[in-house]
Design an enzyme around this catalytic site. Structure first.
Site, PDB file in Angstrom:
ATOM      1  N   HIS A  48     -63.116  10.717 -23.640  1.00 15.12           N
ATOM      2  CA  HIS A  48     -62.413  10.561 -22.003  1.00 15.12           C
ATOM      3  C   HIS A  48     -62.217  11.962 -21.544  1.00 15.12           C
ATOM      4  CE1 HIS A  48     -61.658   6.553 -21.276  1.00 15.12           C
ATOM      5  NE2 HIS A  48     -60.325   6.564 -22.004  1.00 15.12           N
TER       6      HIS A  48
ATOM      7  N   ASN B 282     -55.219   6.625 -17.233  1.00 12.05           N
ATOM      8  CA  ASN B 282     -54.668   5.229 -16.574  1.00 12.05           C
ATOM      9  C   ASN B 282     -54.097   5.942 -15.976  1.00 12.05           C
ATOM     10  OD1 ASN B 282     -52.951   5.769 -19.104  1.00 12.05           O
ATOM     11  ND2 ASN B 282     -52.411   3.696 -19.274  1.00 12.05           N
TER      12      ASN B 282
ATOM     13  N   ASP C  11     -66.205   9.925 -18.319  1.00 12.09           N
ATOM     14  CA  ASP C  11     -66.480   9.483 -18.430  1.00 12.09           C
ATOM     15  C   ASP C  11     -67.089   7.770 -18.368  1.00 12.09           C
ATOM     16  OD1 ASP C  11     -65.052   7.474 -20.765  1.00 12.09           O
ATOM     17  OD2 ASP C  11     -64.066   9.440 -19.402  1.00 12.09           O
TER      18      ASP C  11
ATOM     19  N   ASN D 287     -59.786   2.792 -17.972  1.00 11.96           N
ATOM     20  CA  ASN D 287     -58.533   2.229 -17.029  1.00 11.96           C
ATOM     21  C   ASN D 287     -58.019   3.949 -16.134  1.00 11.96           C
ATOM     22  OD1 ASN D 287     -58.111   0.166 -18.493  1.00 11.96           O
ATOM     23  ND2 ASN D 287     -57.067   1.502 -20.514  1.00 11.96           N
TER      24      ASN D 287
END
Length: 192
Positions: free
Chosen positions: A21, A68, A93, A114
Site C-alpha cells: 500500500h 483512507n 498503488d 480508500n
C-alpha cells in the site's frame, strides 16, 4: 507563480514501510533522494518538502494519517495554498494492475482504493491526475491483508526500477502535458 501538489499515498509508521500500500511514499522518498532532501518538514498532518522546478513551486506530501484519510490531510494544503485541481497529482498503488504496471489517468473512479475515495470526497470530483502502480491482482489472501503485507525481496527488486520511472514521470509532469505522458507511458507494462 503556479503551485503544483504531488501526493504520495501510504500509511505512516515503520510498521508499514515496504508494504504494498505504500508505493506512493516510496516514489516520494525516491524523489527526495534525487533532490538531496534529507529532512522532511511537517505541517497539517503531513510530511512534505518543496522545490522550484521549471518555473513552478512543487510541493510533495506524504499524509501522516491512515491511507483512507489521505484526502483530509491533502485538502489542508489545497485550501491554504489555493491549488487548482488540475495542478494536483496523486501517486497510489493499484490492486487490479499486474505488479509493476504503470497507469496514468486524468479522471475516473477510485477503483475501490480508500485513499482515492477520500480524495474524491474532499475535491468533490473524480477529475484529478493520478499515477497508479500495479501491485498485482493475483492474490490468494484477503485484499486488506495483502495491501498491508510486506513486499517480498523479489517484488522489491521488480518495483525498484518502476519506482524510479514513476519518480521521473512526476518530474516530467511539471512541464509536459499529462495527455502526452499518458500516451508515452500507458500500455507499456514493465517487463522486468
Amino acid at each position: 507563480m503556479k503551485i503544483k501538489l504531488v501526493v504520495g499515498l501510504g500509511n505512516p509508521g515503520k510498521k508499514y514501510n515496504n508494504t504494498h500500500h505504500n508505493i506512493g511514499f516510496m516514489v516520494l522518498d525516491n524523489l527526495a533522494e534525487k533532490m538531496e532532501v534529507y529532512k522532511w518538514k511537517e505541517r497539517d498532518g503531513a510530511l512534505y518538502f518543496d522545490c522550484f522546478w521549471d518555473m513552478c513551486r512543487v510541493i510533495f506530501i506524504k499524509p501522516q494519517r491512515f491511507i483512507n484519510l489521505s484526502g483530509d490531510v491533502m485538502i489542508n494544503f489545497v485550501n491554504f495554498l489555493d491549488i487548482k485541481t488540475e495542478d494536483i497529482l496523486i501517486i497510489s498503488d493499484d490492486l487490479d494492475l499486474p505488479l509493476g504496471t504503470i497507469r496514468l489517468k486524468e479522471r475516473g473512479s477510485s477503483g475501490g482504493h480508500n485513499g482515492l475515495k477520500n480524495i474524491e470526497q474532499q475535491l468533490k470530483t473524480q477529475e484529478y491526475k493520478r499515477i497508479k502502480v500495479g501491485i498485482s491482482s493475483d492474490i490468494k489472501v484477503d485484499a486488506k491483508d495483502y495491501v498491508l503485507s510486506k513486499l517480498t525481496p523479489k517484488e522489491q527488486r521488480k518495483l525498484k526500477p518502476v519506482i524510479e520511472t514513476v519518480a521521473n514521470i512526476v518530474l516530467e509532469s511539471v512541464r509536459t502535458p499529462f495527455g502526452e505522458l499518458m500516451n508515452k507511458y500507458n500500455g507499456k507494462q514493465n517487463k522486468l
